[in-house]
Design a protein around this motif. Structure first.
Motif, PDB file in Angstrom:
ATOM      1  N   GLU A 218       0.833  -1.210   0.000  1.00  0.00           N
ATOM      2  CA  GLU A 218       0.000   0.000   0.000  1.00  0.00           C
ATOM      3  C   GLU A 218       0.863   1.253   0.000  1.00  0.00           C
ATOM      4  O   GLU A 218       0.572   2.222  -0.714  1.00  0.00           O
ATOM      5  CB  GLU A 218      -0.954   0.010   1.186  1.00  0.00           C
ATOM      6  CG  GLU A 218      -1.903   1.186   1.145  1.00  0.00           C
ATOM      7  CD  GLU A 218      -2.959   1.169   2.236  1.00  0.00           C
ATOM      8  OE1 GLU A 218      -3.626   2.202   2.389  1.00  0.00           O
ATOM      9  OE2 GLU A 218      -3.119   0.144   2.918  1.00  0.00           O
TER      10      GLU A 218
ATOM     11  N   THR B 214       0.775   4.174  -3.081  1.00  0.00           N
ATOM     12  CA  THR B 214       0.293   5.496  -2.687  1.00  0.00           C
ATOM     13  C   THR B 214       1.437   6.515  -2.548  1.00  0.00           C
ATOM     14  O   THR B 214       1.191   7.652  -2.154  1.00  0.00           O
ATOM     15  CB  THR B 214      -0.497   5.431  -1.356  1.00  0.00           C
ATOM     16  OG1 THR B 214       0.348   4.918  -0.325  1.00  0.00           O
ATOM     17  CG2 THR B 214      -1.735   4.556  -1.508  1.00  0.00           C
ATOM     18  N   SER B 215       2.654   6.104  -2.898  1.00  0.00           N
ATOM     19  CA  SER B 215       3.809   6.997  -2.770  1.00  0.00           C
ATOM     20  C   SER B 215       3.791   8.084  -3.849  1.00  0.00           C
ATOM     21  O   SER B 215       3.174   7.936  -4.908  1.00  0.00           O
ATOM     22  CB  SER B 215       5.107   6.185  -2.892  1.00  0.00           C
ATOM     23  OG  SER B 215       5.240   5.675  -4.209  1.00  0.00           O
TER      24      SER B 215
ATOM     25  N   ARG C 189       2.835   7.759  -7.972  1.00  0.00           N
ATOM     26  CA  ARG C 189       1.860   8.648  -8.622  1.00  0.00           C
ATOM     27  C   ARG C 189       2.506   9.446  -9.757  1.00  0.00           C
ATOM     28  O   ARG C 189       1.893   9.663 -10.806  1.00  0.00           O
ATOM     29  CB  ARG C 189       1.217   9.565  -7.595  1.00  0.00           C
ATOM     30  CG  ARG C 189       0.287   8.787  -6.684  1.00  0.00           C
ATOM     31  CD  ARG C 189      -0.492   9.690  -5.761  1.00  0.00           C
ATOM     32  NE  ARG C 189      -1.360   8.874  -4.932  1.00  0.00           N
ATOM     33  CZ  ARG C 189      -1.671   9.163  -3.687  1.00  0.00           C
ATOM     34  NH1 ARG C 189      -1.218  10.273  -3.129  1.00  0.00           N
ATOM     35  NH2 ARG C 189      -2.460   8.370  -2.983  1.00  0.00           N
TER      36      ARG C 189
END
Length: 106
Positions: A62, A66-67, A71
């Motif tokens: 996760e 989501t880093s 992105r």
């Protein structure tokens, strides 16, 4: 560990530059605490295809997706691709490579 294999087809005009184009993403991912390995290889049959083999500790997936660098890669890398990458992933025990017993070297 979560073991992931991704086939990336790159537009021909970017294929020779792919490793450099992905360097910030690669280096940032390798620096993640839960990353076990993140390795690119170029296909010997299709010079426009790269294979990414990566693994993470199960509790780190996760944080990876989501880093900020993940992105940024999501926003940047698709412009170099003619098709969506193909992926396989599996959760498996351990966090290491096993020896290939069928080709044992003494």
């Amino acid at each position: 560990m979560i073991f992931i294999c991704v086939k990336w087809t790159v537009k021909p005009e970017y294929a020779d530059d792919w490793i450099e184009l992905t360097r910030p993403f690669t280096e940032a991912t390798r620096a993640e605490p839960g990353n076990l390995f993140f390795e690119w290889s170029r296909s010997v049959e299709d010079p426009n295809q790269y294979v990414l083999i990566e693994a993470f500790r199960e509790d780190a997936a996760e944080a990876h997706v989501t880093s900020d660098h993940f992105r940024a890669a999501q926003a940047e890398l698709p412009q170099y691709l003619p098709v969506t990458p193909r992926v396989r992933n599996v959760v498996m025990p351990g966090d290491h490579w096993d020896e290939l017993g069928e080709f044992r070297v003494d």
